[in-house]
Design a protein around this motif. Structure first.
Motif, mmCIF file in Angstrom:
data_model
loop_
_atom_site.group_PDB
_atom_site.id
_atom_site.type_symbol
_atom_site.label_atom_id
_atom_site.label_comp_id
_atom_site.label_asym_id
_atom_site.label_seq_id
_atom_site.Cartn_x
_atom_site.Cartn_y
_atom_site.Cartn_z
ATOM 1 N N TYR A 170 -7.682 3.086 -0.866
ATOM 2 C CA TYR A 170 -9.096 2.784 -0.642
ATOM 3 C C TYR A 170 -9.624 3.805 0.351
ATOM 4 O O TYR A 170 -9.208 3.792 1.509
ATOM 5 C CB TYR A 170 -9.287 1.366 -0.110
ATOM 6 N N ARG A 182 -7.330 5.448 2.953
ATOM 7 C CA ARG A 182 -6.204 4.577 3.264
ATOM 8 C C ARG A 182 -5.352 4.298 2.039
ATOM 9 O O ARG A 182 -5.807 3.716 1.075
ATOM 10 C CB ARG A 182 -6.723 3.269 3.833
ATOM 11 N N GLN A 222 -4.792 -16.413 -4.593
ATOM 12 C CA GLN A 222 -4.416 -16.789 -3.234
ATOM 13 C C GLN A 222 -5.429 -17.764 -2.622
ATOM 14 O O GLN A 222 -5.060 -18.721 -1.972
ATOM 15 C CB GLN A 222 -4.324 -15.512 -2.375
ATOM 16 N N GLU A 280 0.926 -16.605 -3.808
ATOM 17 C CA GLU A 280 1.247 -17.567 -2.753
ATOM 18 C C GLU A 280 0.949 -19.003 -3.169
ATOM 19 O O GLU A 280 0.112 -19.676 -2.580
ATOM 20 C CB GLU A 280 0.495 -17.202 -1.467
ATOM 21 N N HIS A 290 5.491 -15.767 0.817
ATOM 22 C CA HIS A 290 6.048 -15.466 2.141
ATOM 23 C C HIS A 290 7.216 -16.399 2.420
ATOM 24 O O HIS A 290 7.909 -16.272 3.415
ATOM 25 C CB HIS A 290 5.011 -15.767 3.226
ATOM 26 N N LYS A 337 5.383 -8.243 4.072
ATOM 27 C CA LYS A 337 4.510 -8.716 5.142
ATOM 28 C C LYS A 337 3.058 -8.803 4.695
ATOM 29 O O LYS A 337 2.658 -8.177 3.712
ATOM 30 C CB LYS A 337 4.598 -7.749 6.324
ATOM 31 N N SER A 338 2.286 -9.533 5.462
ATOM 32 C CA SER A 338 0.860 -9.681 5.191
ATOM 33 C C SER A 338 0.171 -8.311 5.224
ATOM 34 O O SER A 338 0.436 -7.493 6.097
ATOM 35 C CB SER A 338 0.261 -10.583 6.265
ATOM 36 N N GLY A 339 -0.676 -8.050 4.250
ATOM 37 C CA GLY A 339 -1.436 -6.805 4.230
ATOM 38 C C GLY A 339 -0.709 -5.628 3.615
ATOM 39 O O GLY A 339 -1.221 -4.509 3.633
ATOM 40 N N THR A 340 0.483 -5.851 3.050
ATOM 41 C CA THR A 340 1.197 -4.717 2.456
ATOM 42 C C THR A 340 0.703 -4.397 1.035
ATOM 43 O O THR A 340 0.981 -3.323 0.520
ATOM 44 C CB THR A 340 2.720 -4.968 2.395
ATOM 45 N N GLY A 341 -0.003 -5.343 0.412
ATOM 46 C CA GLY A 341 -0.556 -5.036 -0.905
ATOM 47 C C GLY A 341 0.021 -5.846 -2.045
ATOM 48 O O GLY A 341 -0.066 -5.438 -3.198
ATOM 49 N N LYS A 342 0.563 -7.006 -1.739
ATOM 50 C CA LYS A 342 1.149 -7.845 -2.793
ATOM 51 C C LYS A 342 0.064 -8.362 -3.741
ATOM 52 O O LYS A 342 0.205 -8.292 -4.964
ATOM 53 C CB LYS A 342 1.902 -9.034 -2.169
ATOM 54 N N SER A 343 -1.021 -8.859 -3.163
ATOM 55 C CA SER A 343 -2.107 -9.354 -4.029
ATOM 56 C C SER A 343 -2.692 -8.221 -4.854
ATOM 57 O O SER A 343 -3.084 -8.416 -6.007
ATOM 58 C CB SER A 343 -3.223 -9.982 -3.184
ATOM 59 N N GLN A 344 -2.733 -7.025 -4.244
ATOM 60 C CA GLN A 344 -3.250 -5.861 -4.976
ATOM 61 C C GLN A 344 -2.394 -5.576 -6.210
ATOM 62 O O GLN A 344 -2.925 -5.220 -7.255
ATOM 63 C CB GLN A 344 -3.246 -4.623 -4.068
ATOM 64 N N ILE A 404 -2.788 2.354 -0.019
ATOM 65 C CA ILE A 404 -2.334 0.960 -0.001
ATOM 66 C C ILE A 404 -0.978 0.849 -0.698
ATOM 67 O O ILE A 404 -0.037 0.295 -0.160
ATOM 68 C CB ILE A 404 -3.350 0.032 -0.698
#
Ligand SMILES: Nc1ncnc2c1ncn2[C@@H]1O[C@H](COP(=O)(O)OP(=O)(O)OP(=O)(O)O)[C@@H](O)[C@H]1O
Ligand SMILES: [Mg+2]
Lengths: 287, 255
Positions: A20, A23, A94, A174, A207, A44-51, A25
């Motif tokens: 993005y 940045r 999520q 999740e 998680h 971890k949170s924010g690593t891009g799993k949902s992406q 991802i």
């Protein structure tokens, strides 16, 4: 050699990269998911799993790489092909993403009626069946609006809405976050039984290591080595080999054991070993 | 170099969103025949636009009438015979004031509400959920609202014509010493049905603009609650600008 596509592969993610702006991802994510396999993605949170899930279902386009569903590219698919591919897929978001202008029963009925064109009798059957599957009493919740439900109840309605469509491929983002341990376990059982009874192929982002160990055939661990490199796959394998890998990778160890600073455990372990001059199990240091 | 590239990147991004914004007009229109399958959704929005706004429409229109009468009287300033008061006022109301003011009032009420509603759906992934479940968001969110807007804006405008006219007439009778029969007599002079038609065509165009702008700004919302706020604001601003531009275009084409 690529002509020889393995027929058991349902989802194939190939060299997926996404940024993005400046940045990065995701960097070079590649993996395959086999028919009626449950693949768990941890990280971890924010690593891009949902992406990753959004890419697989074609909600976003990758910068580089490709995603094949039954050998067909979802990146290059036409609108019509995309619709056909999505008919086979379901996703639990999520944030649940329940339609808040509709009641619970309408949330489940609406896509069954408008996208699958089922008759009212069948719709009625599926509403009751799926709500019961997720341990909700249909009579209690059917007429409620999502705003009247607790967080965990919303999550379960979202799962019910997705499985009511009876997709061949299920992506869960999740599914057990925010649920009590008993209901979590119930959801894990559902995910498992979707696989064993209906041969569903699933990807589950979580998680929750307990649920990962319970449902996973294979686990993927993604992590980024620095802020601007983007997440890469650090581990892919069965739950058993994950434990072995964790001894080599401190960040992974920290993740699966749920401790903030893995180095501290190791240091503490050394101290103790020196003091008592005997080998001890790391588990002692988990609070 | 750094600056120019980021400018072009920004330009491209804006451009891309513009293309997307305009492309969805096509999809909205293509889906119109499908509204009959779920006609109750469209009826719900027709009710929201045409019925729930009734007090607002009446109140605004009466004041538009009163002010138009006072203003016209002031501008006539004994140079123009009072019989023409009704003539000037009626023409101004039906061709311009009622459709435009109603559209501006509705843009603050309806374009903003729609942008906020769809914006919230976008940031809470409800729109993504629709796509994934095989439900076309344009078909279910845009088209019913736009059809409702195109049908109900002319209805509101007719109401507004009536109440503005009554407001103007009452003002003339009670404050400007123009008897009702003279006011009505004047209104009949140079009155053409065509004027009403022009007003209603404008209203239908504004109905499209207000609902579509509300929908598209909501639909393309990103970045959480802040994004919803921005979309709501932008929807009203752009709806208002487009109303004025299309007021000019329609007038230019028809007169
Ligand atoms: N539309 C977007 N624009 C810019 N950055 C984004 C966008 N969507 C996601 N990101 C960034 O992508 C990264 C990955 O997001 P993602 O939601 O996939 O994380 P996640 O692994 O699912 O985290 P969590 O476990 O907290 O859900 C985040 O750092 C986020 O800031
Ligand atoms: Mg996530």
């Amino acid at each position: 050699m690529d002509k020889n596509v393995d027929e058991r592969i349902v989802i194939s993610v190939r060299n997926l990269s996404k940024a993005y702006g400046k940045r990065q991802i995701l960097t070079n994510i590649s993996f395959d998911v086999y028919k009626s396999e449950t693949l768990v993605i941890i990280g971890k949170s924010g690593t891009g799993k949902s992406q990753i899930l959004r890419h697989i279902i074609g909600l976003i386009k990758p910068d580089k790489g490709d995603i094949l569903i039954y050998g067909k590219s979802i990146v290059k698919a036409s609108k019509k092909e995309l619709e056909d591919l999505r008919k086979k897929m379901g996703m639990v978001f999520q944030e649940n993403a329940l339609f808040d202008f509709m009641t619970v029963e309408e949330n489940i009925a609406f896509p069954l009626r408008e996208a699958l064109h089922l008759d009212e009798e069948e719709i009625e059957k599926r509403i009751n069946m799926t709500l019961e599957m997720v341990d909700l009493n249909p009579e209690d919740v059917r007429k409620k609006s999502p705003a009247e439900l607790s967080g965990g109840m919303k999550k379960r309605v979202a799962i019910a809405r997705t499985i009511a469509m009876e997709p061949e491929i299920l992506l869960y983002d999740e599914p057990t976050t925010g649920l009590d341990p008993v209901t979590s376990d119930k959801i894990n059982t559902i995910i498992r039984s979707m696989q064993t009874k209906l041969n569903v192929t699933s990807i589950v982002v979580t998680h929750d290591m307990k649920s990962a160990n319970k449902i996973a055939d294979r686990i993927i661990y993604i992590d980024k080595t620095s802020e601007d490199t983007g997440a890469k796959i650090m581990f892919i394998g069965t739950p058993e080999t994950l434990a072995i890998e964790a001894d080599k990778n401190l960040r992974l160890k920290a993740f699966i054991e749920g401790v903030y600073d893995p180095e501290a455990i190791v240091l503490k372990k050394k101290e103790y070993e020196e003091k008592y001059s005997e080998k001890i199990d790391l588990d002692v240091f988990k609070k | 170099m750094e600056n120019s590239s980021s400018f072009w990147v920004r330009f491209y991004k804006n451009y891309e969103r513009l293309v997307e914004g305009i492309y969805h007009i096509y999809e909205t229109i293509v889906n119109i025949p499908l509204i009959f399958k779920n006609i109750n959704i469209t009826i719900k929005y027709m009710y929201e636009i045409g019925v729930e706004t009734f007090p607002l429409v009446v109140f605004t229109s009466i004041f538009v009438g009163i002010i138009t009468a006072l203003q016209a009287n002031y501008q006539f300033d004994d140079l123009v015979p009072k019989i023409f008061l009704g003539t000037a006022i009626l023409k101004a109301i039906v061709t311009e004031l009622a459709p435009v003011i109603m559209a501006l009032v509705m843009s603050s009420r309806y374009a903003s509400a729609t942008a906020a509603e769809l914006g919230t759906m976008a940031v809470s992934e409800q729109i993504n959920a629709m796509i994934v479940l095989g439900l076309n968001p344009i078909r279910f969110l845009f088209t019913p609202r736009i059809v409702a807007g195109i049908i109900m804006f002319p209805v509101i405008t007719i109401l507004s014509d009536v109440f503005s006219y009554l407001g103007a007439m009452a003002t003339s009778v009670f404050f400007l010493n123009v008897p009702a029969y003279i006011f009505i007599e004047g209104s009949k002079k140079f009155f053409f049905v065509f004027d009403v038609v022009v007003g209603l065509i404008k209203a239908a165009v504004f109905g499209f603009i207000v609902t579509y702008v509300g929908c598209i700004f909501g639909y393309m919302t990103k970045n959480g609650a802040k994004g919803v706020g921005e979309s709501t604001m932008n929807a009203v601003v752009w709806a208002d600008i487009l109303i004025l531009i299309f007021d000019f275009i329609v007038a230019w084409l028809l007169f």
